[in-house]
Design an enzyme around this catalytic site. Structure first.
Site, short mmCIF file in Angstrom:
data_model
loop_
_atom_site.label_atom_id
_atom_site.label_comp_id
_atom_site.label_asym_id
_atom_site.label_seq_id
_atom_site.Cartn_x
_atom_site.Cartn_y
_atom_site.Cartn_z
N SER A 12 6.04 -1.53 -27.10
CA SER A 12 6.64 -2.86 -27.25
C SER A 12 6.95 -3.22 -28.70
CB SER A 12 5.76 -3.92 -26.59
OG SER A 12 5.65 -3.67 -25.20
N ASN A 60 13.25 6.18 -28.28
CA ASN A 60 13.02 6.99 -27.07
C ASN A 60 13.79 6.31 -25.94
OD1 ASN A 60 12.15 8.36 -24.84
ND2 ASN A 60 10.00 7.71 -24.98
N TRP A 61 14.92 6.90 -25.61
CA TRP A 61 15.76 6.28 -24.58
C TRP A 61 15.17 6.42 -23.18
CZ3 TRP A 61 21.62 7.76 -25.73
CH2 TRP A 61 22.02 7.08 -26.89
N LYS A 62 14.18 7.31 -23.03
CA LYS A 62 13.63 7.60 -21.70
C LYS A 62 14.78 7.97 -20.75
CE LYS A 62 9.74 4.76 -22.90
NZ LYS A 62 8.60 3.94 -22.50
N GLY A 106 10.92 2.24 -27.50
CA GLY A 106 11.53 2.42 -26.19
C GLY A 106 12.62 1.40 -25.95
N GLY A 107 12.30 0.37 -25.18
CA GLY A 107 13.29 -0.62 -24.76
C GLY A 107 14.19 -1.15 -25.87
N HIS A 147 4.22 12.54 -23.99
CA HIS A 147 4.36 11.09 -23.77
C HIS A 147 3.47 10.69 -22.59
CE1 HIS A 147 6.04 7.18 -22.84
NE2 HIS A 147 6.53 7.18 -24.08
N GLY A 159 6.18 -0.80 -22.61
CA GLY A 159 7.07 -1.46 -21.66
C GLY A 159 6.49 -2.74 -21.06
N GLU A 162 0.54 5.60 -29.06
CA GLU A 162 1.15 4.68 -28.09
C GLU A 162 0.08 4.25 -27.09
OE1 GLU A 162 5.72 5.35 -27.98
OE2 GLU A 162 4.78 6.55 -26.42
N GLU A 173 3.98 8.87 -20.17
CA GLU A 173 4.66 8.92 -18.86
C GLU A 173 4.66 10.34 -18.30
OE1 GLU A 173 8.20 6.91 -20.23
OE2 GLU A 173 7.02 5.09 -20.46
P1 13P Z 1 8.56 0.38 -25.21
O1 13P Z 1 9.00 0.20 -26.65
O2 13P Z 1 9.63 0.10 -24.23
O3 13P Z 1 7.28 -0.32 -24.95
O4 13P Z 1 8.25 1.96 -25.04
C1 13P Z 1 7.45 2.59 -25.96
C2 13P Z 1 7.49 4.04 -25.72
O5 13P Z 1 6.98 4.52 -24.72
C3 13P Z 1 8.19 4.88 -26.69
O6 13P Z 1 7.95 6.22 -26.47
#
Ligand code: 13P
Length: 247
Positions: free
Chosen positions: A209, A9-11, A230-231, A94, A171, A165, A96
């Protein structure tokens, strides 16, 4: 046993140049992966990404979809539009978006329906906040979030992907322990099984994470069928290492 799914997930990250560099590095290191691999990217990059992943084992994903089919919904992107650019998966609900865009369980359920109607596999995210976990409400929260999606989608539920999640792990560098994650995944699996005789085919991903160091242990749990990353999906060596640990 079903193949695992590792989805990045590149966000809201990327640029034309960075995307090209990242996908080129991923393709060079990917070989024939043991798992399904997907990249969920900002919609504006879908045309570029469709060309970049062509002929590879990387599937394309989006990060959101409108609950509407078409019409006067300024700024929204429809499922049919995503489909035109080869989108296979779409993240819905998600945390967010639940937090910053006030998405409710009912809206997430409606978006899941739209994605399915367009032939896109929704990756439905559920997860508790730190306050909810500390109040002992983790099960109640994730079951309520998933129940709304099950209720709206009936027998089609076997076509979705679920991502657990925990909000406090996103994050933050704080990963759920393998036991904590497996425990919630087992709850979700039981809920899906009660709703569909085909629940065993549903992928339940862990996200929060996940990184090159903790992925293998998480992915070895019986009800963890992959990761939503994510990251670490923004760095080719890290993402490749997670993919390699998904056996
Ligand atoms: P991180 O891996 O950066 O914690 O993000 C997880 C996430 O929200 C994937 O959708």
């Amino acid at each position: 046993m079903k193949k695992k799914l590792i989805a990045g997930n590149w966000k809201m990250n990327g640029s034309l140049a960075a995307n090209e560099g990242l996908v080129t590095a991923l393709r060079a290191g990917l070989g024939v992966p043991n798992c399904h691999v997907a990249l969920c990217v900002p919609s504006v990059y879908l045309p570029q990404m469709q060309a970049l992943v062509a002929g590879s084992s990387i599937d394309l994903g989006a990060q959101d979809v409108s609950q509407h089919e078409s019409g006067a919904f300024t700024g929204e992107v429809s499922g049919n539009m995503l489909k035109e650019f080869g989108v296979h998966y779409c993240i819905v609900g998600h945390s967010e978006r639940r937090e910053y865009h006030f998405e409710t369980d009912a809206l997430v359920a409606a978006k899941t329906q739209r994605a399915l109607a367009c032939g896109i596999t929704p990756i439905v995210c559920v997860g508790e906040t730190l306050a909810e976990r500390e109040a002992g409400k983790t099960e109640e929260v994730v079951k309520r979030q998933l129940a709304a999606v099950i209720h709206a989608n009936g027998h089609c539920i076997s076509e979705i992907v679920v991502a657990y999640e925990p909000v406090w792990a996103i994050g933050t560098g704080k990963t759920a322990s393998t036991e904590q994650a497996q425990q919630v995944h087992a709850v979700l699996r039981a809920q899906l099984k009660a709703a569909s005789p085909q629940a065993d085919r549903i992928h339940i991903l862990y996200g929060g994470s996940m990184n090159a160091a903790n992925a293998a242990q998480l992915l070895a749990q019986p009800d963890i069928d992959g990761g939503l990353v994510g990251g670490a999906s923004l760095k080719a060596p890290d993402f490749l290492s997670i993919i390699a640990s998904a056996l």
